[in-house]
Each structure stands twice: as structure tokens, then as C-alpha cells.
Design a protein around this motif. Sequence first.
Motif, PDB file in Angstrom:
ATOM      1  N   UNK A 149      -3.964  12.369 -10.062  1.00 56.26           N
ATOM      2  CA  UNK A 149      -4.709  13.021 -10.482  1.00 56.26           C
ATOM      3  C   UNK A 149      -4.846  14.171 -11.643  1.00 56.26           C
ATOM      4  N   UNK A 150      -4.076  13.927 -12.597  1.00 55.65           N
ATOM      5  CA  UNK A 150      -3.276  14.488 -14.133  1.00 55.65           C
ATOM      6  C   UNK A 150      -3.833  14.283 -14.782  1.00 55.65           C
ATOM      7  N   UNK A 179      -3.846   8.454  -6.845  1.00 57.37           N
ATOM      8  CA  UNK A 179      -4.667   8.506  -7.772  1.00 57.37           C
ATOM      9  C   UNK A 179      -4.998   6.698  -8.712  1.00 57.37           C
ATOM     10  N   UNK A 180      -4.577   5.736  -8.594  1.00 62.25           N
ATOM     11  CA  UNK A 180      -4.751   4.675  -9.401  1.00 62.25           C
ATOM     12  C   UNK A 180      -4.731   5.290 -10.769  1.00 62.25           C
ATOM     13  N   UNK A 181      -4.092   4.764 -12.192  1.00 67.08           N
ATOM     14  CA  UNK A 181      -4.291   5.023 -13.220  1.00 67.08           C
ATOM     15  C   UNK A 181      -5.598   4.445 -13.860  1.00 67.08           C
ATOM     16  N   UNK A 182      -6.391   5.224 -14.710  1.00 66.18           N
ATOM     17  CA  UNK A 182      -7.222   5.049 -15.213  1.00 66.18           C
ATOM     18  C   UNK A 182      -8.758   4.873 -14.330  1.00 66.18           C
ATOM     19  N   UNK A 183      -8.714   5.742 -13.412  1.00 62.61           N
ATOM     20  CA  UNK A 183      -9.249   6.003 -12.284  1.00 62.61           C
ATOM     21  C   UNK A 183     -10.339   7.419 -12.841  1.00 62.61           C
ATOM     22  N   UNK A 197      -2.290  -1.940  -2.756  1.00 57.59           N
ATOM     23  CA  UNK A 197      -2.212  -0.384  -2.350  1.00 57.59           C
ATOM     24  C   UNK A 197      -1.946   0.714  -2.329  1.00 57.59           C
ATOM     25  N   UNK A 198      -2.793   1.249  -2.107  1.00 57.41           N
ATOM     26  CA  UNK A 198      -3.167   2.630  -1.958  1.00 57.41           C
ATOM     27  C   UNK A 198      -2.055   4.323  -1.885  1.00 57.41           C
ATOM     28  N   UNK A 204      -7.007  11.985   1.069  1.00 61.12           N
ATOM     29  CA  UNK A 204      -7.358  10.810  -0.106  1.00 61.12           C
ATOM     30  C   UNK A 204      -8.344  11.845  -1.282  1.00 61.12           C
ATOM     31  N   UNK A 205      -8.566  11.071  -1.924  1.00 63.00           N
ATOM     32  CA  UNK A 205      -9.748  11.628  -3.520  1.00 63.00           C
ATOM     33  C   UNK A 205     -10.485  11.455  -3.118  1.00 63.00           C
ATOM     34  N   UNK A 206     -11.422  11.795  -3.620  1.00 63.14           N
ATOM     35  CA  UNK A 206     -13.079  10.932  -3.836  1.00 63.14           C
ATOM     36  C   UNK A 206     -13.120   9.461  -4.037  1.00 63.14           C
ATOM     37  N   UNK A 207     -12.691   9.583  -5.107  1.00 63.47           N
ATOM     38  CA  UNK A 207     -12.201   7.806  -5.722  1.00 63.47           C
ATOM     39  C   UNK A 207     -12.373   6.661  -4.935  1.00 63.47           C
ATOM     40  N   UNK A 208     -11.132   7.647  -3.667  1.00 65.89           N
ATOM     41  CA  UNK A 208     -10.485   6.439  -2.370  1.00 65.89           C
ATOM     42  C   UNK A 208     -11.718   6.384  -1.964  1.00 65.89           C
TER      43      UNK A 208
END
Length: 246
Positions: A149-150, A179-183, A197-198, A204-208
Motif C-alpha cells: 500500500x506504500x 497489494x500486488x506491486x503495480x496495483x 496468490x495474494x 483485504x484492500x479494495x483492489x482485491x
Amino acid sequence: MNHTTAEQVPEPTEPLKYLSKKEAAVIEKELLNEYRFGHQQLIEIWGHACAHAITKAFPLSAFSKKQPTVLVICGPEQNGSVGLVCARHLRIFEYEPTIFYPKRTQNTMYQDFTTQCEKMDIPFLSYLPTEVQLINDAYNIVIDAILGTESDHGEEQEPFTSILTTLKQVKIPMASVDVPSGWDADKANADGITPEVLISLNAPKKCAKGFSGKHFLAGRFLPYDIQKKFDLNLPEFPGTDSLVEL
């Protein structure tokens, strides 16, 4: 006589909450300031849970060799330090981790995590293997502990632009921390990496929301009052596990 614990977490009746980046930061701040968790303590909890998730998603029995090789790619901030702790625990769990940590900081706590890995004879790479080298079975698993999330998108500067370009090309299984990098943490994936895998931290964050791979949640340690205050509606965790597959 019926005995009850001081904290009983009822089974949630509402849907699991997906956090915005801002909400995730507020929860973490409350854990640190109000509940007096230490920063190092939280990173240790998360890193251990991430290693546990890797053992569930990629069990030793699934590999022909005794110790599957794992490339852990760490960013300079908190997500990277979670990756360092994850690598250390994977070593204890009889995996064979290697770390690529290209942009280190002067934070003494993160340096301590690095030293712990070095003292356990976990090798550190001075460069990232090319996608060809990665595809040719140099590693069985890649762990993305780069940005989390950084960063909103994670492609603003080197060396991370080149790293993400490489990771988009690899075909071996990949797991992302939080959070997958680049998202963008608040949105669905646009053109970032595509992990199998996440591992979500705390909640969980909204992107997931639309993630279609194996999704683990490492949030069992959260005090019930925080779960209730933020309407997290966490699922029931199995047995004594520190995480649950969603």
C-alpha cells in the motif's frame, strides 16, 4: 458452570469489508498508538503469517526436490521488511529462500531484519535475474514484497519500473504481499503483475475484490474491538491458524 472468554468473536453475518488505503492506514495507526503494538512486532506477525500462507499455497509435498527455491523481492519500506521476515520463516520451514533487496534504507529496524536473514545464511542477490533465467526453473516461487500500500501504482522510479517489467513476463508462480506491486490499493488491477496468490494483511484492500487466485487473510491477531469499530466482519479462522483462505 459455563465459562466464557473475555473476548468472544461472533461469526460475522455481514460481508467481509475491503479497506481503502486510507482506512488501512488508520487501523495500523490505532494498533500502534492505542493498542501499543510495536512496529517490529506487527511486521513479525505479518511476515510469519505470509510464510505460513506460502506453505499452504505451495506445500513442500508438491515439489520434487526437498527444498523448493523461493525468490523474495523486497522493496525499501514496510512491505519489504515483511518480505524479509517471510524469507526467514520460510528458511525455518525448510524452503530455500533467496532475497533481492535493491534499495535499502537507513531504518535500523529494517537493517535488523536484514541481519537476521544474513545470519541464517539466506543469500542476497546483487541483481534481479532476467525473465529468461526465472522461467528456466532457477526458482520455483517468486514473492512480491515490493510496494504494497506504500504506492498507488508503483512504477514511478527505478529500479522498480524494470523489476515490474520483468515480473510481468515470468511464468512461475508468484505471491504478493498485501497489494500486488503495480496495483492501486483502491482499484482493480490495470496493468500490474498477475500473482497466483495474494496475502492480505489485517483485512483485504479494495483492489482485491476481483482477485481470482488463492487469497489468504492474515488478520487473526486483530483485537475484537478494532474488528467491531471498523466493521471488518472477518471470517472464522480454522483451528489455531494465523490466517484463513478466503
